[in-house]
Design a protein around this motif. Structure first.
Motif, PDB file in Angstrom:
ATOM      1  N   LEU A 104      16.272  24.709 -18.234  1.00  0.00           N
ATOM      2  CA  LEU A 104      15.431  24.373 -17.096  1.00  0.00           C
ATOM      3  C   LEU A 104      14.942  25.346 -16.240  1.00  0.00           C
ATOM      4  CD1 LEU A 104      16.351  20.717 -16.176  1.00  0.00           C
ATOM      5  CD2 LEU A 104      14.695  21.382 -17.848  1.00  0.00           C
ATOM      6  N   GLN A 105      16.070  26.446 -16.058  1.00  0.00           N
ATOM      7  CA  GLN A 105      15.744  27.615 -15.210  1.00  0.00           C
ATOM      8  C   GLN A 105      16.575  28.771 -15.919  1.00  0.00           C
ATOM      9  OE1 GLN A 105      17.210  26.788 -11.165  1.00  0.00           O
ATOM     10  NE2 GLN A 105      19.494  26.715 -11.691  1.00  0.00           N
ATOM     11  N   GLU A 165      17.053  35.465  -8.292  1.00  0.00           N
ATOM     12  CA  GLU A 165      16.914  34.336  -8.067  1.00  0.00           C
ATOM     13  C   GLU A 165      16.517  33.238  -9.163  1.00  0.00           C
ATOM     14  OE1 GLU A 165      13.133  34.598  -5.756  1.00  0.00           O
ATOM     15  OE2 GLU A 165      13.738  35.658  -3.916  1.00  0.00           O
ATOM     16  N   TRP A 166      16.536  32.050  -8.654  1.00  0.00           N
ATOM     17  CA  TRP A 166      16.263  31.160  -9.823  1.00  0.00           C
ATOM     18  C   TRP A 166      14.951  30.678 -10.021  1.00  0.00           C
ATOM     19  CZ3 TRP A 166      20.266  30.520 -13.029  1.00  0.00           C
ATOM     20  CH2 TRP A 166      21.589  30.113 -12.767  1.00  0.00           C
ATOM     21  N   VAL A 167      14.569  31.079 -11.188  1.00  0.00           N
ATOM     22  CA  VAL A 167      12.911  30.703 -11.773  1.00  0.00           C
ATOM     23  C   VAL A 167      13.010  29.429 -12.773  1.00  0.00           C
ATOM     24  CG1 VAL A 167      11.115  31.644 -12.619  1.00  0.00           C
ATOM     25  CG2 VAL A 167      12.614  32.856 -11.181  1.00  0.00           C
ATOM     26  N   PRO A 168      12.029  28.682 -12.528  1.00  0.00           N
ATOM     27  CA  PRO A 168      12.064  27.532 -13.734  1.00  0.00           C
ATOM     28  C   PRO A 168      11.411  28.057 -14.950  1.00  0.00           C
ATOM     29  CG  PRO A 168      10.318  27.284 -12.044  1.00  0.00           C
ATOM     30  CD  PRO A 168      11.130  28.537 -11.589  1.00  0.00           C
ATOM     31  N   THR A 169      12.013  27.307 -16.106  1.00  0.00           N
ATOM     32  CA  THR A 169      11.265  27.737 -17.451  1.00  0.00           C
ATOM     33  C   THR A 169       9.945  26.777 -17.435  1.00  0.00           C
ATOM     34  OG1 THR A 169      12.495  25.893 -18.227  1.00  0.00           O
ATOM     35  CG2 THR A 169      13.428  28.229 -18.254  1.00  0.00           C
ATOM     36  N   ALA A 170       9.368  27.087 -18.470  1.00  0.00           N
ATOM     37  CA  ALA A 170       8.106  26.217 -18.699  1.00  0.00           C
ATOM     38  C   ALA A 170       8.604  24.578 -18.812  1.00  0.00           C
ATOM     39  CB  ALA A 170       7.496  26.520 -20.037  1.00  0.00           C
ATOM     40  N   GLU A 171       9.718  24.466 -19.278  1.00  0.00           N
ATOM     41  CA  GLU A 171      10.110  23.059 -19.399  1.00  0.00           C
ATOM     42  C   GLU A 171      10.696  22.481 -17.813  1.00  0.00           C
ATOM     43  OE1 GLU A 171      10.855  19.160 -20.946  1.00  0.00           O
ATOM     44  OE2 GLU A 171       9.960  20.701 -21.700  1.00  0.00           O
ATOM     45  N   GLY A 172      11.081  23.409 -17.358  1.00  0.00           N
ATOM     46  CA  GLY A 172      11.711  23.249 -15.710  1.00  0.00           C
ATOM     47  C   GLY A 172      10.716  23.067 -14.786  1.00  0.00           C
ATOM     48  N   LYS A 179      24.022  26.207 -12.558  1.00  0.00           N
ATOM     49  CA  LYS A 179      24.590  26.488 -14.243  1.00  0.00           C
ATOM     50  C   LYS A 179      24.223  25.659 -15.125  1.00  0.00           C
ATOM     51  CE  LYS A 179      28.547  29.193 -12.288  1.00  0.00           C
ATOM     52  NZ  LYS A 179      30.006  29.256 -12.108  1.00  0.00           N
ATOM     53  N   LEU A 180      24.336  24.313 -14.714  1.00  0.00           N
ATOM     54  CA  LEU A 180      24.133  23.151 -15.788  1.00  0.00           C
ATOM     55  C   LEU A 180      22.583  23.182 -15.734  1.00  0.00           C
ATOM     56  CD1 LEU A 180      26.507  20.509 -14.097  1.00  0.00           C
ATOM     57  CD2 LEU A 180      26.633  21.452 -16.385  1.00  0.00           C
ATOM     58  N   LEU A 181      21.740  23.125 -14.902  1.00  0.00           N
ATOM     59  CA  LEU A 181      20.281  23.348 -15.121  1.00  0.00           C
ATOM     60  C   LEU A 181      19.909  24.571 -15.908  1.00  0.00           C
ATOM     61  CD1 LEU A 181      19.251  22.468 -11.519  1.00  0.00           C
ATOM     62  CD2 LEU A 181      18.705  21.158 -13.298  1.00  0.00           C
ATOM     63  N   GLN A 182      20.612  25.780 -15.696  1.00  0.00           N
ATOM     64  CA  GLN A 182      20.431  26.846 -16.831  1.00  0.00           C
ATOM     65  C   GLN A 182      20.726  26.415 -18.137  1.00  0.00           C
ATOM     66  OE1 GLN A 182      22.912  30.190 -15.816  1.00  0.00           O
ATOM     67  NE2 GLN A 182      21.280  31.673 -16.756  1.00  0.00           N
ATOM     68  N   ARG A 183      22.060  25.724 -18.354  1.00  0.00           N
ATOM     69  CA  ARG A 183      22.313  25.317 -19.853  1.00  0.00           C
ATOM     70  C   ARG A 183      21.363  24.307 -20.458  1.00  0.00           C
ATOM     71  NH1 ARG A 183      28.450  23.891 -18.627  1.00  0.00           N
ATOM     72  NH2 ARG A 183      29.068  25.848 -17.661  1.00  0.00           N
TER      73      ARG A 183
END
Length: 259
Positions: free
Chosen positions: A206-207, A213-220, A199-203
């Motif tokens: 980064l994803q 499924e969790w997918v990384p963003t361009a930054e992530g 959840k914190l990674l999403q905030r």
């Protein structure tokens, strides 16, 4: 032609290169003669006859060393004192060889006499000269100690710089290691769950979640990697793992959330 003999460390010496030159021999053959002489001496040292006669071999100096030739290559040669020279060249019995040996003997004696005169000049005669010499020796000793300390300081500095580089690299490599969200959660005190980490990674941007499924963003993608894992039922899925350094990003996100 090189000087037949020379002074080194208060000793009158010659070398195998000079011997080869003045006797008109190949250097490799002179070195062979020296090595054979050394081998024979090693055998004689342990013989009963040598011990019975009380022969002392310590006056013989055969010192192997290296030198750089004109072609830039490194080769070996021998340094010999007078006694060693005479023993090696004992078998050189031609008329020319005898003349060369006499010339060598003269040069050894001349250089030995010059060395003795030099040492006599340097020898202090009065108490004042002795005190002056002692003071000069102390100054020279201090200079050498200071030079050693400076060299030691430079070496320690280089070692410290190298250690810092190694430590930095190890830290960087450690921070770049990939771990699961659950493992990241255990880095905190108190620990947080893998779900909370996600959840914190999403905030933090980064994803995001796509199709469950969790997918990384361009930054992530800068901090993560999708790695295949096999479930118990044999199905292959991809798990998103993160570099350890995202802990700092998560920590910052947690602090923003608290505020």
């Amino acid at each position: 032609m090189n000087d037949l003999v020379f002074i080194q460390n208060d000793e009158v010496l010659t070398d195998s290169l000079t011997i080869a030159e003045v006797f008109g021999k190949e250097h490799k053959n002179v070195k062979r003669d020296i090595e054979n002489t050394i081998s024979n001496i090693d055998i004689l040292k342990t013989s009963e006859e040598a011990r019975g006669l009380g022969i002392d071999f310590s006056s013989l100096k055969f010192e192997r060393c290296e030198y750089k030739a004109a072609n830039g290559q490194i080769y070996t040669k021998f340094l010999l004192n007078f006694d060693a020279f005479m023993l090696v060249t004992m078998g050189y019995t031609t008329q020319r060889a005898m003349l060369v040996k006499v010339r060598y003997i003269n040069e050894f004696n001349r250089m030995k006499e010059a060395l003795q005169k030099q040492q006599q000049v340097l020898q202090p005669k009065t108490q004042a000269e002795m005190l002056l010499l002692y003071a000069q020796q102390m100054v020279e000793q201090e200079r050498k100690i200071k030079a050693l300390e400076e060299d030691n300081a430079r070496q320690n500095s280089r070692i410290e710089q190298l250690e810092n580089k190694i430590e930095k690299r190890m830290t960087e490599e450690f921070e770049m290691q990939l771990v699961t969200p659950t493992q990241i959660g255990k880095m905190f005190e108190p620990a947080i769950s893998g779900k909370e980490v996600n959840k914190l990674l999403q905030r933090a941007g980064l994803q995001w979640r796509v199709g469950g499924e969790w997918v990384p963003t361009a930054e992530g993608k800068k901090y993560s990697s999708s790695e295949p894992i096999q479930l118990e039922n044999g199905k292959m899925v991809y798990q998103l793992k993160w570099q350890r350094r995202v802990k700092d990003i998560i920590q910052a996100e947690m602090e923003v959330t608290v505020k």
